[in-house]
Every structure is written in structure tokens, then in C-alpha cells.
Write a protein that holds these residues in place. Structure first.
Motif, PDB file in Angstrom:
ATOM      1  N   UNK A  92       0.826  -1.213   0.000  1.00  0.00           N
ATOM      2  CA  UNK A  92       0.000   0.000   0.000  1.00  0.00           C
ATOM      3  C   UNK A  92       0.861   1.264   0.000  1.00  0.00           C
ATOM      4  N   UNK A  93       1.875   1.290   0.863  1.00  0.00           N
ATOM      5  CA  UNK A  93       2.632   2.531   1.047  1.00  0.00           C
ATOM      6  C   UNK A  93       3.808   2.669   0.083  1.00  0.00           C
ATOM      7  N   UNK A  94       4.150   1.609  -0.652  1.00  0.00           N
ATOM      8  CA  UNK A  94       5.321   1.669  -1.528  1.00  0.00           C
ATOM      9  C   UNK A  94       5.024   2.475  -2.794  1.00  0.00           C
ATOM     10  N   UNK A  95       6.084   2.991  -3.392  1.00  0.00           N
ATOM     11  CA  UNK A  95       5.994   3.641  -4.703  1.00  0.00           C
ATOM     12  C   UNK A  95       6.483   2.706  -5.804  1.00  0.00           C
ATOM     13  N   UNK A  96       7.466   1.878  -5.461  1.00  0.00           N
ATOM     14  CA  UNK A  96       8.048   0.926  -6.409  1.00  0.00           C
ATOM     15  C   UNK A  96       8.208  -0.412  -5.685  1.00  0.00           C
ATOM     16  N   UNK A  97       8.020  -1.514  -6.407  1.00  0.00           N
ATOM     17  CA  UNK A  97       8.119  -2.852  -5.820  1.00  0.00           C
ATOM     18  C   UNK A  97       9.265  -3.612  -6.482  1.00  0.00           C
ATOM     19  N   UNK A  98      10.063  -4.273  -5.665  1.00  0.00           N
ATOM     20  CA  UNK A  98      11.057  -5.230  -6.169  1.00  0.00           C
ATOM     21  C   UNK A  98      10.555  -6.617  -5.794  1.00  0.00           C
ATOM     22  N   UNK A  99      10.244  -7.435  -6.808  1.00  0.00           N
ATOM     23  CA  UNK A  99       9.811  -8.807  -6.524  1.00  0.00           C
ATOM     24  C   UNK A  99      11.003  -9.721  -6.761  1.00  0.00           C
ATOM     25  N   UNK A 100      11.338 -10.504  -5.748  1.00  0.00           N
ATOM     26  CA  UNK A 100      12.554 -11.314  -5.774  1.00  0.00           C
ATOM     27  C   UNK A 100      12.234 -12.800  -5.946  1.00  0.00           C
ATOM     28  N   UNK A 101      12.914 -13.426  -6.918  1.00  0.00           N
ATOM     29  CA  UNK A 101      12.829 -14.868  -7.131  1.00  0.00           C
ATOM     30  C   UNK A 101      14.138 -15.519  -6.685  1.00  0.00           C
ATOM     31  N   UNK A 102      14.124 -16.842  -6.569  1.00  0.00           N
ATOM     32  CA  UNK A 102      15.313 -17.629  -6.250  1.00  0.00           C
ATOM     33  C   UNK A 102      15.592 -18.574  -7.425  1.00  0.00           C
ATOM     34  N   UNK A 103      16.711 -18.354  -8.127  1.00  0.00           N
ATOM     35  CA  UNK A 103      17.001 -19.156  -9.313  1.00  0.00           C
ATOM     36  C   UNK A 103      17.218 -20.631  -8.962  1.00  0.00           C
ATOM     37  N   UNK A 104      17.685 -20.909  -7.736  1.00  0.00           N
ATOM     38  CA  UNK A 104      17.975 -22.302  -7.373  1.00  0.00           C
ATOM     39  C   UNK A 104      16.702 -23.121  -7.195  1.00  0.00           C
ATOM     40  N   UNK A 105      15.583 -22.461  -6.908  1.00  0.00           N
ATOM     41  CA  UNK A 105      14.306 -23.172  -6.730  1.00  0.00           C
ATOM     42  C   UNK A 105      13.410 -23.061  -7.948  1.00  0.00           C
ATOM     43  N   UNK A 106      13.764 -22.119  -8.838  1.00  0.00           N
ATOM     44  CA  UNK A 106      12.978 -21.948 -10.044  1.00  0.00           C
ATOM     45  C   UNK A 106      11.658 -21.231  -9.770  1.00  0.00           C
ATOM     46  N   UNK A 107      10.791 -21.268 -10.757  1.00  0.00           N
ATOM     47  CA  UNK A 107       9.485 -20.615 -10.662  1.00  0.00           C
ATOM     48  C   UNK A 107       8.497 -21.565 -10.003  1.00  0.00           C
ATOM     49  N   UNK A 108       7.922 -21.152  -8.879  1.00  0.00           N
ATOM     50  CA  UNK A 108       6.991 -21.988  -8.130  1.00  0.00           C
ATOM     51  C   UNK A 108       5.579 -21.401  -8.196  1.00  0.00           C
ATOM     52  N   UNK A 109       4.545 -22.219  -7.911  1.00  0.00           N
ATOM     53  CA  UNK A 109       3.165 -21.695  -7.908  1.00  0.00           C
ATOM     54  C   UNK A 109       2.991 -20.516  -6.938  1.00  0.00           C
ATOM     55  N   UNK A 110       3.728 -20.545  -5.823  1.00  0.00           N
ATOM     56  CA  UNK A 110       3.625 -19.432  -4.861  1.00  0.00           C
ATOM     57  C   UNK A 110       4.077 -18.119  -5.493  1.00  0.00           C
ATOM     58  N   UNK A 111       5.074 -18.192  -6.399  1.00  0.00           N
ATOM     59  CA  UNK A 111       5.517 -16.985  -7.096  1.00  0.00           C
ATOM     60  C   UNK A 111       4.412 -16.438  -7.986  1.00  0.00           C
ATOM     61  N   UNK A 112       3.751 -17.335  -8.695  1.00  0.00           N
ATOM     62  CA  UNK A 112       2.673 -16.897  -9.595  1.00  0.00           C
ATOM     63  C   UNK A 112       1.562 -16.214  -8.807  1.00  0.00           C
ATOM     64  N   UNK A 113       1.232 -16.773  -7.625  1.00  0.00           N
ATOM     65  CA  UNK A 113       0.199 -16.159  -6.783  1.00  0.00           C
ATOM     66  C   UNK A 113       0.679 -14.809  -6.253  1.00  0.00           C
ATOM     67  N   UNK A 114       1.940 -14.745  -5.839  1.00  0.00           N
ATOM     68  CA  UNK A 114       2.496 -13.490  -5.329  1.00  0.00           C
ATOM     69  C   UNK A 114       2.484 -12.397  -6.385  1.00  0.00           C
TER      70      UNK A 114
END
Length: 447
Positions: A92-114
Motif C-alpha cells: 500500500x505505502x510503496x511507490x516501487x516494488x522489487x519482486x525477488x525470485x530464487x534461481x535455485x528453486x525456479x518458478x513456483x506456484x507461490x511466485x505466480x500467486x504473489x
């Protein structure tokens, strides 16, 4: 709170929130960009829980950076739900968002939901894949583009790899949000909130701020990082610093808790005034006595706050409780004691009034002429005892410092002045000049 004049500080700098699943390296990135070790980092999920802020600067652009807990969309336990609320507030209070992934775990369903959730915030998002520690891992980026990003930043927060490219793009976007930088204003009064686990420290911070700034739970150890919150009270700026509960060393048995306690001790060191929170129902233990020693040894002002007073006030008067408390921690007898209920928002303002008063006492100066008039009277009442057949004399004194107030006494045999007489001099100064909540430093030198 009735009659409260507490308000949160209006933010003049743009805010960047770091969001992602647990254990993707958010706190490592937060520490790397802010150039600090403010956030506790450990290779297990769920270390960070509350929002953690730091002021940063890059390429002439100043901004606030916010670390958050891990996005665990499926969990329903109280801590996870509290973390989720904290993330929602950060979005809510942010102006810019950095969304961070982990390459060692790859793309997970939780990332898609996030990502689905953060896109609803309708704010600029920088997609960053962490733990790219070598060129070989670059090939693993392709699966992340499946989510439809135009650009992905491959980095290693741990080693600082490729951070320049991310920060240059980030600060370019932040220039549109740049407000007036008020960092040159008068330094705020830094208040550390310390105590044993589960005494209600985070509840008191929330009551002061008037917001669910901290996750609260009956589970001890909920708070881990030292969390700063800036407020204004009667036109005075404060930084309220919540800390992890401090237990006996013998009971600290995890790496995260060791780091949490170390962070709490560092918070005492960087604070101006310390508020020691005591659970009214549990009473004062050896641990509180030990914490008082620590605070006074660091030369910090001290206010004792008895929380959950609503649980005991019907069967015990404040005066009686205070007498018992002073008996358990006599070395804090000169400190103010405030009885509050964070749950019922009772007497919360009184904490800040006491902090202001102690801060004023910490900066008090006694003119040399006035001090020596008082010293003459003090010596007339009781002379220093002789030592080895020699008469011990104190000739004069002068104040040499503040925060804490420090004095030098000049004597013919300074090494022969016993501890009990030094305590007499300290008590005599307190009787005449107050020094409420202040440790005093008395030094003795040969004339």
C-alpha cells in the motif's frame, strides 16, 4: 489514546518494498543495498516478519527501502497471517516494488500467486532473480519470462553481482517520486523498547504508533529484527525501536535467536533512551536486573514501563508494586516507572512524556561554581574517610560531559576514596539536581 498528539512522520522519500517468497534472499538484498546488517539473515525460511526500513542513497537519489517477510499465501497460522498483513501494508505505502525470485528453486506456484497480488497494486515492479552466482546460472532465467515480464534483473545479493544495473534502473524510476529530503533536520530521539519475550513490547509500539506496525502474538520470539518506526509527539521527532525479547544466555538455543538478541543489544547501544518493559503479572526477575545493568553500563537513560497493569491493578496499588520493584532492582531506583496497558491503550502517552523528561535530564549541565557550592555543603555533611592514616580531601569538581552527565572530582588521594563514599556523592548530586533516569559517571583524579 485520550489527548494523544502522536502522529506518524510524513514520508518525503520514495519507498521501495522488497517482496518475495520466504528464503529467496530479501533481507540479504536489503542489507546489501542499505549498506548495513540491520536485517537478520539466516538460511531458513521465515526469519523476517515485520517491516524493516532503511534510508538509502544511490546516484544522488535518496529513498527508503522496506524489507518484508516471506509471501506464504497458503499458511493460516497466526504468525503467517500477521506477516501477510505486513506485506499488504508495505504494498500500500510503496511507490516501487522489487519482486525477488530464487534461481535455485525456479518458478513456483507461490511466485505466480504473489505476482498476481502485486500486480493488483498497480505500481512499477522490478522483477529480480537472486542467487545468480555464476554465468552458468544465467541459462536458468528463461522459465521466469513465462510470466510475461519485459525485463528481469539477474543478481547475487550475497556477492553484490549485477547490482549496479538494478540500482541504476531503480533510481531512474524513483526520480519521478522524489520529494523533499528532510534528512538534515534535528536528529530524532531514539527510544529502544527492550525486555524479556512476551512482555508486550510490540503491542506497546503499536499502541504508541496507533497502527499494527508490529506483528503481535502470544508466541514468544515473534519479533526478531530491531524495527524502527518514526513518529512525531508534541512536535518532537522520535524513532521507536522494537527489539526481540532477551532471555538468559542459557536459554538462547537457536542461531536466529542469538542474532536477535545481539541485534537488541546493539539497539541499546545506538539508542538515546531505553524503555524496559516489565510484565506486571510476571513481575521483575533476575533478567530485568541484568538488563538494567546493561543499559546503565552503556550510559543510556532508562524508563521502566510496567505493562499489562490492567491484570493486577485491582489487587495491588502502584505504590506497593513500585516498592517491590525497587527492592528487586535497587540500582534503578532513580528511574521513572510508568504503569500502562497496551491492550487498553492506557497511559501510553506517559511513556513518551517520561522519555522527553529523561532526555532533558541526560543533557543537564551544572555550572562549575554552582557545583562546587553544592560540593562544599556535601563535604560538610560527611567527609571522605581517612585511608592508612592519611587524610583524604576532595578539593573541587567540574562537569565534563552529558549523555550521560559526567563529573570529575579532584582529590589528594583519589585512589583511596572507597566505593560507598562515591555512592554518597552520587546520591547527594541526585538529591540536589535530580538526574531522573540518568546514569552518572563520577571520575576521581589527583589535583
Amino acid at each position: 489514546m485520550e489527548g494523544s498528539r502522536i502522529e506518524t512522520v510524513k514520508r518525503n522519500l520514495p519507498l521501495v518494498a522488497i517482496i518475495g517468497r520466504p528464503n529467496v534472499g530479501k533481507s540479504t538484498l536489503f542489507n546489501r543495498i542499505s549498506g548495513s546488517k540491520k536485517a537478520i539473515v539466516e538460511d531458513i525460511p521465515g526469519v523476517t516478519r515485520d517491516r524493516n526500513y532503511a534510508r538509502c542513497e544511490y546516484n544522488g537519489v535518496s529513498f527508503m527501502l522496506c524489507d518484508t517477510g516471506g509471501f506464504d499465501v497458503g499458511s493460516k497460522d497466526s504468525i503467517a497471517l500477521g506477516v501477510k498483513k505486513q506485506i499488504e501494508r508495505a504494498l500500500e505505502e510503496s511507490d516501487v516494488i522489487v519482486y525477488l525470485f530464487d534461481v535455485t528453486e525456479g518458478l513456483l506456484p507461490e511466485d505466480e500467486e504473489g505476482i498476481r497480488i502485486i500486480r493488483k497494486a498497480n505500481k512499477p515492479v522490478f522483477y529480480v532473480v537472486n542467487k545468480i552466482d555464476s554465468e552458468k546460472k544465467i541459462k536458468d532465467l528463461s522459465e521466469f519470462y513465462a510470466l510475461g515480464m519485459d525485463r528481469i534483473f539477474p543478481i547475487s545479493a550475497l556477492h553484490g553481482r549485477n547490482l549496479t544495473e538494478l540500482l541504476e534502473s531503480l533510481t531512474l524510476a524513483l526520480r519521478a517520486f522524489q520529494g523533499e529530503d528532510t534528512s538534515e533536520e534535528e536528529e530524532p530521539l531514539k527510544i529502544a523498547i527492550i525486555g524479556r519475550p512476551n512482555t508486550g513490547k510490540s503491542s506497546i509500539v503499536n499502541a504508541i504508533v496507533g497502527d499494527e506496525r508490529m506483528i503481535t502474538s502470544e508466541i514468544p520470539g515473534t519479533t526478531r529484527d530491531a524495527i524502527d518506526t518514526e513518529i512525531v509527539f508534541h512536535k518532537r521527532r522520535f524513532v521507536i525501536i522494537d527489539t526481540a525479547g532477551i532471555r538468559k544466555k542459557s536459554k538462547v538455543n537457536t542461531v536466529v535467536e542469538v542474532k536477535s538478541v545481539a541485534s537488541a543489544i546493539k539497539t541499546i547501544e545506538r539508542s538515546d533512551i531505553v524503555n524496559l518493559i516489565v510484565d506486571a503479572h510476571e513481575g521483575v526477575s533476575h533478567q530485568e536486573a541484568s538488563l538494567v545493568h546493561t543499559v546503565l553500563n552503556y550510559g543510556k537513560g532508562l524508563v521502566i514501563v510496567v505493562n499489562k497493569w490492567d491484570l493486577v491493578e485491582t489487587r495491588m496499588e502502584e505504590e506497593e508494586y513500585l516498592r517491590l520493584l525497587r527492592a528487586r532492582i535497587p540500582h534503578a531506583s532513580f528511574c521513572p516507572c510508568i504503569f500502562v496497558s497496551a491492550l487498553k491503550k492506557k497511559n501510553i502517552d506517559k511513556i513518551l512524556y517520561a522519555d522527553i523528561q529523561v532526555d532533558s535530564e541526560m543533557k543537564k549541565r551544572i555550572e562549575t561554581s554552582e557545583l562546587n557550592r553544592a560540593l562544599t555543603s556535601i563535604l560538610e555533611e560527611r567527609q571522605p574517610p581517612s585511608a592508612g592514616g592519611r587524610t583524604v580531601k576532595i578539593y573541587y569538581a567540574t562537569q565534563v560531559g552529558i549523555c550521560p552527565p559526567s563529573f570529575v572530582f579532584f582529590s589528594n588521594h583519589p585512589q583511596s576514596i572507597p566505593a560507598h563514599y562515591k555512592k554518597y556523592l552520587e546520591n547527594s548530586l541526585r538529591e540536589r539536581y535530580g538526574f531522573l533516569g540518568c546514569p552518572l559517571r563520577l571520575k576521581f583524579k589527583k589535583k
